[in-house]
Scaffold this active site. Structure first.
Site, PDB file in Angstrom:
ATOM      1  N   CYS A 171       0.838  -1.198   0.000  1.00 42.60           N
ATOM      2  CA  CYS A 171       0.000   0.000   0.000  1.00 42.60           C
ATOM      3  C   CYS A 171       0.873   1.249   0.000  1.00 42.60           C
ATOM      4  O   CYS A 171       1.650   1.475   0.934  1.00 42.60           O
ATOM      5  CB  CYS A 171      -0.918   0.002   1.220  1.00 42.60           C
ATOM      6  SG  CYS A 171      -2.022   1.434   1.282  1.00 42.60           S
ATOM      7  N   VAL A 172       0.724   2.049  -1.041  1.00 38.32           N
ATOM      8  CA  VAL A 172       1.535   3.257  -1.157  1.00 38.32           C
ATOM      9  C   VAL A 172       1.137   4.293  -0.096  1.00 38.32           C
ATOM     10  O   VAL A 172       1.965   5.104   0.328  1.00 38.32           O
ATOM     11  CB  VAL A 172       1.401   3.859  -2.576  1.00 38.32           C
ATOM     12  CG1 VAL A 172      -0.017   4.305  -2.841  1.00 38.32           C
ATOM     13  CG2 VAL A 172       2.377   5.003  -2.787  1.00 38.32           C
TER      14      VAL A 172
END
Length: 307
Positions: free
Chosen positions: A157-158
């Protein structure tokens, strides 16, 4: 030429703490619009307006605390890596791997209440990661951004600048949950200003505050709609005891050997202690029995060998 998403992994690594600043920036704008520009001053208007303002501010700050707690729990918690020098033990008689393997830290097994459910699926096999140059336990996948194998990896997850895996999946779900509640509250609480803006009504705020309110409303409405779909998807994944990656892998299989029923599937992520279900933490008892914290193998249905 085929499109290769992995060439963007270097860019994702470079973003690093920038995304954390973006998240804090969005929270900051929302805080200004709700607390400073609208409901903070309304506390001193007296009457019903003050009561509404107090309730909105109380709920807003309560959800904000839980959101930030969950968020930084995901960011700072290691998602779970393969133990050093981990190798699968092979049952020479049955020609298959055993359910637990050793490491330099010594053998750690499951409790007696879980061991009866653990069996090795025939189709699992032994996997080896060419990039990490090590064996891969079941439900483990390599993350090209983190450059290592992650236990029960869901995705990278950025927004949290981290992988979502066995150790921080609960925190990630709580982050989604509290973000959805917080953005919903902000959207609803600012909607009167947004409606008045397009109804050409007089709005007693400065142009700067009006711009901040407009931006905040649009941003939070967008997050409400997007996070709602994402939250529903992950609820369905938890109900089946699977991950985002595994959901694509098992499309061709009508049955999933890690599906223990919705109640036990839920407990595999959130634990059995109800007091900790909505808190980004685990009770001592849950830490002692949950398979994710003691093994690289996970409970499977007793009928898994028949699948």
């Amino acid at each position: 030429m085929a499109w290769n998403v992995f060439r963007y992994c270097t860019l994702l690594r470079a973003l690093g703490s920038v995304m954390i600043l973006v998240v804090l920036g969005i929270i900051g704008v929302s805080y200004y619009a709700v607390v400073v520009a609208k409901y903070g001053p309304a506390l001193f208007h007296g009457g019903f307006d003050s009561i509404i303002a107090f309730l909105v501010l109380l709920l807003f700050h309560s959800l904000l605390v839980m959101l930030l707690w969950s968020y930084f729990s995901v960011v700072t918690t290691d998602p779970g890596g393969v133990p050093p020098n981990w190798i699968p033990e092979v049952d020479e008689e049955q020609g298959d791997t055993n359910r637990w393997v050793g490491s330099e830290d010594g053998h750690v097994g499951l409790g007696s209440n879980q061991s009866a459910m653990l069996i090795k699926p025939k189709t699992q096999g032994i996997r080896f990661c060419q990039k990490c140059n090590q064996f891969k336990p079941p439900r483990c996948h390599h993350c090209s951004v983190c450059r290592r194998c992650i236990l029960k990896m869901d995705h990278h997850c950025v927004w949290v600048v981290n992988c979502v895996g066995a150790f921080n999946y609960k925190y990630f779900l709580l982050f989604l949950f509290y973000t959805f509640l917080e953005t919903s509250l902000v959207t609803v609480s600012l909607s009167p200003v947004f409606i008045a803006l397009f109804a050409d009504e007089e709005i007693p705020v400065s142009p700067g505050d009006l711009a901040a309110t407009f931006i905040t409303f649009v941003l939070n409405l967008a997050f409400v709609l997007s996070i709602l779909g994402f939250l529903i998807m992950h609820i369905s994944l938890v109900a089946r005891n699977t991950t985002t990656i595994e959901a694509f892998e098992i499309k061709t299989s009508p049955k999933w050997h890690y599906d223990l029923g919705w109640k036990m599937n839920f407990e595999q992520v959130f634990g059995k202690n109800k007091k900790y279900w909505f808190v980004p933490a685990y009770s001592k008892d849950d830490l002692e029995w949950m398979p994710s914290f003691h093994s690289v193998e996970y409970p499977a249905r007793p009928d898994a060998d028949d699948l």
